[in-house]
Design a protein around this motif. Structure first.
Motif, PDB file in Angstrom:
ATOM      1  N   GLU A 282       0.826  -1.206   0.000  1.00  0.00           N
ATOM      2  CA  GLU A 282       0.000   0.000   0.000  1.00  0.00           C
ATOM      3  C   GLU A 282       0.858   1.253   0.000  1.00  0.00           C
ATOM      4  O   GLU A 282       0.526   2.254  -0.651  1.00  0.00           O
ATOM      5  CB  GLU A 282      -0.928  -0.015   1.221  1.00  0.00           C
ATOM      6  CG  GLU A 282      -1.985  -1.118   1.160  1.00  0.00           C
ATOM      7  CD  GLU A 282      -2.742  -1.284   2.464  1.00  0.00           C
ATOM      8  OE1 GLU A 282      -2.358  -0.623   3.472  1.00  0.00           O
ATOM      9  OE2 GLU A 282      -3.700  -2.071   2.501  1.00  0.00           O
ATOM     10  N   HIS A 283       1.983   1.198   0.714  1.00  0.00           N
ATOM     11  CA  HIS A 283       2.899   2.351   0.745  1.00  0.00           C
ATOM     12  C   HIS A 283       3.475   2.634  -0.638  1.00  0.00           C
ATOM     13  O   HIS A 283       3.489   3.785  -1.095  1.00  0.00           O
ATOM     14  CB  HIS A 283       4.030   2.079   1.738  1.00  0.00           C
ATOM     15  CG  HIS A 283       5.127   3.098   1.707  1.00  0.00           C
ATOM     16  ND1 HIS A 283       5.013   4.351   2.272  1.00  0.00           N
ATOM     17  CD2 HIS A 283       6.380   3.054   1.161  1.00  0.00           C
ATOM     18  CE1 HIS A 283       6.125   5.030   2.081  1.00  0.00           C
ATOM     19  NE2 HIS A 283       6.969   4.262   1.413  1.00  0.00           N
ATOM     20  N   GLN A 285       2.271   1.662  -3.538  1.00  0.00           N
ATOM     21  CA  GLN A 285       1.183   2.056  -4.453  1.00  0.00           C
ATOM     22  C   GLN A 285       0.843   3.526  -4.285  1.00  0.00           C
ATOM     23  O   GLN A 285       0.625   4.234  -5.271  1.00  0.00           O
ATOM     24  CB  GLN A 285      -0.044   1.185  -4.208  1.00  0.00           C
ATOM     25  CG  GLN A 285       0.098  -0.250  -4.694  1.00  0.00           C
ATOM     26  CD  GLN A 285      -1.079  -1.132  -4.290  1.00  0.00           C
ATOM     27  OE1 GLN A 285      -1.841  -0.796  -3.385  1.00  0.00           O
ATOM     28  NE2 GLN A 285      -1.215  -2.269  -4.954  1.00  0.00           N
ATOM     29  N   ALA A 286       0.823   3.996  -3.038  1.00  0.00           N
ATOM     30  CA  ALA A 286       0.490   5.406  -2.789  1.00  0.00           C
ATOM     31  C   ALA A 286       1.635   6.326  -3.235  1.00  0.00           C
ATOM     32  O   ALA A 286       1.394   7.413  -3.775  1.00  0.00           O
ATOM     33  CB  ALA A 286       0.195   5.614  -1.308  1.00  0.00           C
ATOM     34  N   ALA A 287       2.879   5.857  -3.015  1.00  0.00           N
ATOM     35  CA  ALA A 287       4.037   6.721  -3.324  1.00  0.00           C
ATOM     36  C   ALA A 287       4.289   6.815  -4.822  1.00  0.00           C
ATOM     37  O   ALA A 287       4.755   7.869  -5.307  1.00  0.00           O
ATOM     38  CB  ALA A 287       5.265   6.171  -2.621  1.00  0.00           C
ATOM     39  N   ALA A 289       1.947   5.937  -7.381  1.00  0.00           N
ATOM     40  CA  ALA A 289       0.757   5.885  -8.221  1.00  0.00           C
ATOM     41  C   ALA A 289       0.856   6.922  -9.338  1.00  0.00           C
ATOM     42  O   ALA A 289       1.332   8.043  -9.126  1.00  0.00           O
ATOM     43  CB  ALA A 289      -0.487   6.156  -7.372  1.00  0.00           C
TER      44      ALA A 289
END
Length: 292
Positions: A282-283, A285-287, A289
């Protein structure tokens, strides 16, 4: 014997089955959970733990790699190794095996592990998060002990709990975890006067001191739950901190040693490994994206 013996092995298998399903889902998404075990010097003392962790990792669908470094390695060199593992997206969790050589302080290594890869839950950030009831990556033994108690037919809110032992990674976290569940908690330690007065008033007792036979049946309220976290060697046998026979005559539930908290602790370690992998996915993917 009146007490119901809590089967830690069965509890652990249930946890591993749930963890394996999540690990398979992460692997299908391209994030196969992977652990690295770090040991230093003579591995004989930690060898049994490493083998057990590897076996449980395989059962949970988690990759496992054991690395051993010479006893002559410096703290700075080990911190460099950990920095490389922290930066490697293929590695999702790091385990520091103990004991370590005298010149390697374990707390310095625990601080060097990135909090997102701290599957043992021993980084200061992981310990501190418990105060806020954030249990994403809690210390494994403390979480295991509390999860066992939660599985019993007891109302956690308002439960009177006595924790005997106040270590940073077991006793104190258990106290905060139980307070987060609404329990009323008393913590006893080596300066506590008349520990039995506190333990006899408790609906549940946790003991984690490292002193065999510390808790006897006459220190318990009839029907109370006793979670024995101690591991001691006495005359070639592994025993806990409680005198099992006398406590089993009084308690309502009791964890054996071995076969109680130990297996559940390893299953929580694997659960943390999979959680850590999800958090890292998730980290990233957020960083990274793509902007829409």
């Amino acid at each position: 014997m009146n007490a119901t013996i809590i089967d830690g092995k069965s509890f652990a298998e249930q946890t591993l089955a749930q963890t394996r399903a999540e690990a398979q889902a992460l692997s299908a998404a391209g994030w196969a959970p992977r652990l690295v075990s770090i040991s230093v010097g003579d591995v004989a003392a930690a060898e049994l733990y490493v083998r057990n962790q590897q076996k449980r990792a395989e059962a949970a669908g988690v990759g496992f790699e054991a690395r051993n470094y010479p006893a002559s390695i410096s703290l700075e060199q080990l911190q460099g190794v950990l920095a490389g593992l922290n930066a490697d997206p293929r590695i999702n969790g790091i385990i520091i095996q103990r004991p370590l050589p005298a010149h390697i302080p374990v707390k310095a290594l625990q601080k060097a592990v990135h909090p997102l890869k701290d599957v043992e839950g021993m980084h200061p950030a992981s310990i501190g998060n418990i105060v806020y009831n954030d249990l994403e990556l809690g210390p494994c033994t403390a979480v295991a002990a509390v999860e066992i108690l939660k599985s019993l037919p007891l109302q956690m809110e308002g439960l009177n709990v006595c924790v005997i032992g106040h270590s940073e990674i077991v006793g104190k976290p258990i106290a905060f975890l139980m307070m987060g569940l609404g329990a009323t908690v008393t913590v006893c330690h080596h300066m506590t006067r008349q520990v039995a007065v506190h333990s006899r008033a408790a609906d549940a007792v946790f003991v984690a001191v490292g002193k065999p036979g510390l808790v006897h049946g006459d220190m318990l309220k009839p029907g109370a739950a006793l979670i024995d976290i101690g591991i001691n060697r006495v005359d070639g046998r592994t025993v806990g901190d409680a005198d099992f026979d006398s406590c089993a005559e009084v308690a309502g539930w009791i964890t054996p040693v071995p076969g109680g908290v130990g297996p559940v602790t390893v299953s929580i370690l694997m659960k943390n490994a999979v959680r850590a992998t999800r958090l890292q996915m998730e980290h990233y993917q957020a960083a990274f994206a793509a902007a829409v």
